[in-house]
Design a protein around this motif. Structure first.
Motif, short mmCIF file in Angstrom:
data_model
loop_
_atom_site.label_atom_id
_atom_site.label_comp_id
_atom_site.label_asym_id
_atom_site.label_seq_id
_atom_site.Cartn_x
_atom_site.Cartn_y
_atom_site.Cartn_z
N GLU A 185 5.02 -0.12 4.87
CA GLU A 185 4.07 -1.16 5.29
C GLU A 185 2.63 -0.75 4.95
O GLU A 185 1.78 -1.58 4.72
N GLU A 186 2.37 0.56 4.94
CA GLU A 186 1.00 1.04 4.75
C GLU A 186 0.67 1.42 3.32
O GLU A 186 -0.40 1.96 3.06
N SER A 246 0.49 -0.69 16.46
CA SER A 246 -0.79 0.02 16.30
C SER A 246 -1.82 -0.32 17.37
O SER A 246 -2.62 0.53 17.76
#
Ligand code: AHG
Ligand code: MN
Ligand code: MN
Length: 335
Positions: free
Chosen positions: A92-93, A119
């Motif tokens: 995802e990052e 997060s």
């Protein structure tokens, strides 16, 4: 004292006795578990480890990255880079796929992950987690491309999450039910706490971000309205609500005592199918929930049957106790 079964022993038994997993997959899952242990340590240190706050950058989806999003991503990459079981990773990052340095023979698997889920809860000391999914690298060509990752969730060979809460607990499926392991910090190992996890088919608890109510589609509004009407409404029973804003923590509650979780499409961003990500969140969680006897749909079809067209594809998510998920899904087709 009852015999303690470590994750390592559990996986060896799955490989040897049940023939469920090849040794490469077993070793890969050991590496992922070790990475989760590392992330858990960083999470535990909090302000003392300088890991709180934002990193001042954005990911490919335009979301502000927290320091821990980046740290967790790096821990997973570093742990898996030299393991020899993987061909490539996607996160995802990260904008694109991450190719594991060339070696012969090439690793057989593809690992996908949401390194740090929830997060918004990091800095306020509320449960967060890591979600992962393992696919087989398609055969017939050397190297790996993004297209190799675009497999429906039904092709997963392993999926799991690790929740960093009052306890650090790893929850795993290799297609033979769901098992839970809690980290024993003194021993440094994950210990089996439950096998054959089952989600009750009925529930009186729902999880949805109610602040989006005015943006919902009619079937979702109808379902929640009926829950809210309680004993006086068509359901004839009172419901409770929970929303942690960490999918891992909400799903872990559902794994433990049942419930329904929804992050549906809504009118805020009508062109996006939903907020959550198909490959890093919905597919692994959908498979885990199904393996525990629950259901997972996007309102119209089974999550695991969706053919992805993009790595960072988003999706509407309805998962948890089977009868409730079927009810909401039925409302979407006018039942
Ligand atoms: P992430 O932190 O990986 O971006 O995921 C957050 C997700 C999910 O964990 C949670 O259910 C949802 O976003 C919360 O969204 P809202 O803040 O819109 O409630
Ligand atoms: Mn997430
Ligand atoms: Mn995340």
């Amino acid at each position: 004292m009852a015999q303690r079964i470590s994750l390592t022993r559990y996986l060896v038994e799955q490989q040897r006795v049940d023939g469920l997993i090849p040794s490469q997959l077993r070793l890969l899952l050991e590496v992922v578990a070790r990475a989760c242990k590392g992330i858990s340590q960083a999470v535990n240190k909090g302000a003392l480890g300088g890991v709180l706050g934002t990193a001042g950058s954005e990911n490919v989806q335009g979301e502000v990255q927290k320091k821990l999003d980046i740290i967790a991503n790096e821990v997973l990459i570093e742990a898996n880079e030299w393991g020899g079981h993987l061909a490539a990773m996607a996160s995802e990052e990260m904008d694109g796929i991450y190719l594991v340095p060339n070696r012969y023979p090439q690793g057989e698997y593809l690992l996908l992950f949401d390194p740090l889920d929830g997060s918004s809860n990091i800095d306020v000391n509320v449960s967060i987690g890591t979600i992962f999914s393992v696919l087989k690298k398609p055969e017939g060509h050397p190297g790996v491309t993004e297209d190799d990752f675009l497999q429906p969730g039904s092709k997963q060979v392993a999926a799991g999450y690790c929740v960093y809460g009052p306890q650090t607990t790893l929850v795993l499926t290799v297609g033979d039910g769901v098992a839970m392991f809690t980290l024993d910090r003194e021993q440094g190992s994950f210990v089996l706490i439950e096998e054959n996890v089952r989600i009750p088919e009925d529930t009186k608890e729902f999880a949805i971000n109610m602040s989006n109510m005015r943006h919902w589609d009619a079937p979702v509004k109808r379902y929640i309205d009926e829950c809210l009407a309680g004993t006086e409404g068509p359901r004839g029973k009172d419901f409770n609500m929970r929303w942690i804003a960490s999918m891992v923590a909400d799903v872990h509650r559902i794994m433990t005592r049942g419930g329904i979780f929804m992050y549906p499409w809504d009118k805020r961003e009508p062109n996006k199918p939903g907020k959550l990500r198909l490959m890093y969140e919905a597919n692994p969680m959908g498979w885990l929930v199904e393996q525990a006897g629950g259901a997972a749909t996007n309102g119209r079809q089974r999550i695991l049957d969706i053919q992805p067209t993009q790595l960072h594809e988003r999706v509407s998510v309805i998962l948890g106790s089977k009868n409730e998920v079927e009810r909401v899904t039925g409302y979407h087709s006018g039942i």
